[in-house]
Enzyme design. Structure first.
Site, mmCIF file in Angstrom:
data_model
loop_
_atom_site.group_PDB
_atom_site.id
_atom_site.type_symbol
_atom_site.label_atom_id
_atom_site.label_comp_id
_atom_site.label_asym_id
_atom_site.label_seq_id
_atom_site.Cartn_x
_atom_site.Cartn_y
_atom_site.Cartn_z
ATOM 1 N N ASP A 188 0.850 -1.190 0.000
ATOM 2 C CA ASP A 188 0.000 0.000 0.000
ATOM 3 C C ASP A 188 0.887 1.242 0.000
ATOM 4 O OD1 ASP A 188 -3.134 0.821 1.145
ATOM 5 O OD2 ASP A 188 -1.513 2.291 1.335
ATOM 6 N N ASN A 196 -2.349 13.051 -4.345
ATOM 7 C CA ASN A 196 -3.531 13.538 -5.067
ATOM 8 C C ASN A 196 -3.884 14.966 -4.648
ATOM 9 O OD1 ASN A 196 -4.169 11.357 -6.738
ATOM 10 N ND2 ASN A 196 -5.262 10.311 -5.095
ATOM 11 N N ASP A 205 -2.083 9.118 -10.530
ATOM 12 C CA ASP A 205 -2.140 8.022 -11.508
ATOM 13 C C ASP A 205 -0.750 7.675 -12.021
ATOM 14 O OD1 ASP A 205 -4.818 7.888 -11.207
ATOM 15 O OD2 ASP A 205 -5.350 8.559 -13.224
ATOM 16 N N GLU A 231 -4.655 2.221 -4.369
ATOM 17 C CA GLU A 231 -3.185 2.275 -4.332
ATOM 18 C C GLU A 231 -2.647 1.042 -3.627
ATOM 19 O OE1 GLU A 231 -4.565 2.720 -1.160
ATOM 20 O OE2 GLU A 231 -2.828 3.909 -0.507
#
Ligand code: GH3
Ligand code: MG
Ligand code: MG
Length: 326
Positions: A188, A196, A205, A231
């Protein structure tokens, strides 16, 4: 490697394999085929036919019904089994009797022509057969694209969770049957929400795509990498104990930290949880190994992130007992 259906038949010229034990008949047929603008090749026997038949590139077969040893009926079955996609087979027969046609149709002949072949008749039949060939290749291409979409993640190109759910049971059973170890690594990205929030979703992304590429590159051929969702990523490592899987996880962790520094958003880290079948003495379920890897991942986060933790069954029991005492 050419996959079945990976190429649509967009050429006007078809590759046509003529199978006939009579050289005069096949030469004559080949010259008609060539005059119609197609590309003929000739096989004079069934062994020759097996050699000349290209499972991917042969578009249409013109088959002599009656040949020594293996006749057109048997050969049709064999070729169909070998073809990567549907190849129309047209029987060319001197026999007028209906039983040859019945038998031909039952083994999968698509149409029939009488010897000697009339060029105009052949042209009509080839047009129809070519239409079938085009349509089935189109359908095959579309269905293999659907299979790809269903099993692979668009963004990273890795396998997706659905594919993992399909594979994990098989992997666990195989590991048990052959008494081999097998491990699951769960990864993770750390503080990914910040990427973000600070740099935008597109930058996020980019990090995920980068990580996907890194996983594909670092893992061995037998290991399979998946995007588990968001993620979170999973690597399934066959033939790998928990200890060895931790080494692999550590390599992934270190590479991600080091190589991500080159991205515009700057250095990123990830936490990883590892669980291998060797941690249990009995057969376990997919949910058990995922749960264990997830518990280990949670611990890696708690211990400060950017680290690898293995699942420790004894420790989890202690923690549970502690909770009970509280
Ligand atoms: P932690 O270190 O505890 O894992 O913190 P985190 O911020 O990574 O964890 P959290 O689960 O709170 O946030 C995950 C974020 O991942 C939230 C979500 O917007 C983002 N995310 C999920 N899928 C995608 C995606 O496909 N693209 C992008 N750019 N972001 C995604
Ligand atoms: Mg998460
Ligand atoms: Mg995260």
């Amino acid at each position: 490697v050419e996959r079945p259906g990976s190429q649509a038949l967009d050429r006007a010229v078809a590759r046509i394999l003529i199978i006939d034990d009579d050289p005069n008949a096949s030469r004559r047929l080949a010259s008609i085929v060539a005059e119609l603008g197609h590309e003929p090749s000739i096989a004079g026997s069934w062994t020759d036919a097996l050699r000349s038949f290209d499972p991917v590139r042969t578009d249409i077969v013109l088959m002599d019904a009656v040949m020594p040893n293996v006749d057109g009926f048997k050969l049709t079955r064999i070729l169909r089994a070998r073809a990567a996609s549907y190849v129309p087979i047209l029987f060319v027969t001197g026999l007028e009797d209906a039983s040859a046609k019945e038998l031909g149709a039952s083994v999968g002949a698509d149409d029939f022509l009488n010897k000697p072949v009339e060029p105009a008749q052949l042209e009509l039949r080839l047009k129809a057969m070519l239409r079938i060939r085009r349509m089935t290749m189109d359908l095959e291409a579309r269905s293999s694209e659907l299979a790809r979409l269903a099993n692979y993640d668009e963004l990273t190109g890795l396998r997706n969770r659905r594919n993992l759910d399909d594979n994990i049971q098989v992997e666990l059973q195989r590991a048990r049957r052959y008494r081999r170890p097998m491990s699951v690594l769960m990864l993770d990205v750390d503080h990914f929400k910040r990427v973000n929030d600070t740099h935008g979703h597109a930058a996020g992304d980019e990090v995920l795509t980068f990580l996907g590429g890194l996983l594909a590159r670092i893992t061995r051929a037998g290991d399979l990498s998946y995007r588990y969702g968001g993620e979170e990523f999973v690597v399934v490592a066959p033939e790998t104990t928990t200890e060895l899987a931790c080494n692999l996880a550590e390599r992934i962790r270190a590479s991600f930290e080091r190589e991500s520094a080159g991205m515009s958003v700057g250095r990123q880290t990830a936490s990883m949880g590892v669980a291998g079948t060797d941690l249990w003495r009995h057969q376990i379920l997919p949910t058990t190994i995922f749960y264990a890897a997830d518990v280990a991942l949670y611990r890696a986060k708690e211990d400060g992130r950017n680290r690898v933790c293995a699942y420790e069954p004894a420790k989890e029991t202690e923690d549970l007992l502690d909770e009970c005492e509280d």
